[in-house]
Design a protein around this motif. Structure first.
Motif, PDB file in Angstrom:
ATOM      1  N   GLU A  72       0.676  -1.303   0.136  1.00  0.00           N
ATOM      2  CA  GLU A  72       0.074  -0.318   0.144  1.00  0.00           C
ATOM      3  C   GLU A  72       0.750   1.336   0.124  1.00  0.00           C
ATOM      4  OE1 GLU A  72      -3.007  -0.021  -0.495  1.00  0.00           O
ATOM      5  OE2 GLU A  72      -3.521  -1.994  -0.357  1.00  0.00           O
ATOM      6  N   LYS A  73       2.028   1.023   0.419  1.00  0.00           N
ATOM      7  CA  LYS A  73       2.903   2.198   0.732  1.00  0.00           C
ATOM      8  C   LYS A  73       2.366   3.424   1.203  1.00  0.00           C
ATOM      9  CE  LYS A  73       6.022   0.338  -3.123  1.00  0.00           C
ATOM     10  NZ  LYS A  73       5.468  -0.900  -2.966  1.00  0.00           N
ATOM     11  N   PRO A  74       2.050   3.483   2.443  1.00  0.00           N
ATOM     12  CA  PRO A  74       1.554   4.840   3.092  1.00  0.00           C
ATOM     13  C   PRO A  74       2.586   5.567   3.178  1.00  0.00           C
ATOM     14  CG  PRO A  74       2.002   2.944   4.646  1.00  0.00           C
ATOM     15  CD  PRO A  74       1.873   2.339   3.258  1.00  0.00           C
ATOM     16  N   GLU A  75       2.398   7.025   3.327  1.00  0.00           N
ATOM     17  CA  GLU A  75       3.362   8.070   3.689  1.00  0.00           C
ATOM     18  C   GLU A  75       3.195   8.481   4.864  1.00  0.00           C
ATOM     19  OE1 GLU A  75       4.026  10.402  -0.688  1.00  0.00           O
ATOM     20  OE2 GLU A  75       3.234  11.398   1.028  1.00  0.00           O
ATOM     21  N   ILE A  76       2.367   8.361   5.545  1.00  0.00           N
ATOM     22  CA  ILE A  76       2.078   8.401   7.020  1.00  0.00           C
ATOM     23  C   ILE A  76       1.453   6.986   7.801  1.00  0.00           C
ATOM     24  CG2 ILE A  76      -0.122   9.790   6.625  1.00  0.00           C
ATOM     25  CD1 ILE A  76       0.603  11.398   9.338  1.00  0.00           C
ATOM     26  N   ILE A  77       1.994   6.859   8.883  1.00  0.00           N
ATOM     27  CA  ILE A  77       1.483   5.796   9.555  1.00  0.00           C
ATOM     28  C   ILE A  77       0.953   6.360  10.919  1.00  0.00           C
ATOM     29  CG2 ILE A  77       1.707   3.702  10.799  1.00  0.00           C
ATOM     30  CD1 ILE A  77       3.689   2.785   8.538  1.00  0.00           C
ATOM     31  N   ILE A  78      -0.379   6.150  11.536  1.00  0.00           N
ATOM     32  CA  ILE A  78      -0.773   6.748  12.725  1.00  0.00           C
ATOM     33  C   ILE A  78      -1.015   5.555  13.677  1.00  0.00           C
ATOM     34  CG2 ILE A  78      -2.399   7.950  14.000  1.00  0.00           C
ATOM     35  CD1 ILE A  78      -2.877   9.260  11.328  1.00  0.00           C
ATOM     36  N   GLU A  79      -0.029   5.339  14.601  1.00  0.00           N
ATOM     37  CA  GLU A  79      -0.203   3.974  15.624  1.00  0.00           C
ATOM     38  C   GLU A  79      -1.048   4.931  17.055  1.00  0.00           C
ATOM     39  OE1 GLU A  79       0.425   0.195  17.312  1.00  0.00           O
ATOM     40  OE2 GLU A  79       0.546   1.226  15.380  1.00  0.00           O
TER      41      GLU A  79
END
Length: 246
Positions: A72-79
């Motif tokens: 998917e290659k997300p530019e931002i990850i929110i954990e």
């Protein structure tokens, strides 16, 4: 007899075939939930580490997460739900090879010793935020950052009650766009008996999966990515992956 070599295309075709067969095997499905429940008594998913910090995921979920991020290659990850920080370190490791530009870690409890340990290991891509995931001010801060990046992946892994998870899904929907991914953590709660040793507010009738079911039924903008669960055996995240399609 010499083993016949196959192409990668044939290998992938065989893998998909076996994945579907695995999903449809009722005996294996019964066994996986039984084994997970037995191992959960011993906090099995708490026994794994990334760069020295507890990661609180099963090895299968860690592998599945990197697979999703690679594709998917997300530019931002929110954990959402930092705990001991192992997942943040995992994302930061992946960011060395994949186009991850920003990683946000949010939790209501973030002691100084945790921040100090993480700060010595993480890159400047990680931003730690202390507060509730359903606080409007916190959401506004995260939403403002999220808008600077093309594609987003959110992992909801904090309070696992139906009410809280449903509130998270409805709130973060406002900042998600077509193509974004949400992973609703610990849907396994819906499939196994309550852990009598580790008492929590959530149970089989009140958990992330029941929240997700309600959300998906009302929101046709999202698709449940069922195929991602086909080959998961000991996983926290059964039928928990959704994608915004509208």
């Amino acid at each position: 007899m010499k083993k016949k070599k196959i192409t990668k295309l044939q290998f992938l075709k065989n893998a998909r075939k076996h994945s579907l067969a695995l999903k449809n095997n009722k005996k294996i499905n019964q066994l996986r939930f039984k084994l997970y429940a037995k191992s959960d008594v011993h906090n099995w998913c708490y026994q794994h580490f990334w760069l020295g910090e507890p990661i609180l995921q099963t090895p299968e979920d860690i592998i599945k997460m990197q697979d999703i991020i690679f594709k998917e290659k997300p530019e931002i990850i929110i954990e959402i739900g930092v705990a001991w920080g192992g997942m943040l370190l995992f994302y930061d490791t992946l960011a060395r090879s994949l186009p991850i530009k920003k990683i946000i870690g949010l939790d209501i409890f973030m002691p100084k010793d945790l921040k100090n340990r993480l700060n010595s290991k993480i890159s400047n891509k990680i931003k730690l935020i202390k507060g509730s995931s359903i606080d409007e001010k916190i959401f506004a801060k995260i939403s403002k950052i999220r808008k600077n990046y093309k594609k987003c992946l959110i992992h909801l892994d904090s309070d696992h009650t139906q009410e809280h998870v449903l509130n998270e899904l409805n709130l973060y929907d406002k900042t998600l766009v077509k193509g974004d991914i949400v992973i609703v953590g610990d849907t396994i709660i819906n499939y196994i008996p309550e852990n009598k040793i580790r008492i929590r507010e959530w149970n089989r009738n009140n958990n992330p999966k029941t929240a997700l079911d309600i959300f998906i039924k009302k929101n046709k903008k999202y698709k449940l990515l069922k195929e991602l669960s086909n080959n998961l055996l000991l996983s926290n995240n059964i039928k928990s992956h959704i994608k915004k399609i509208k």
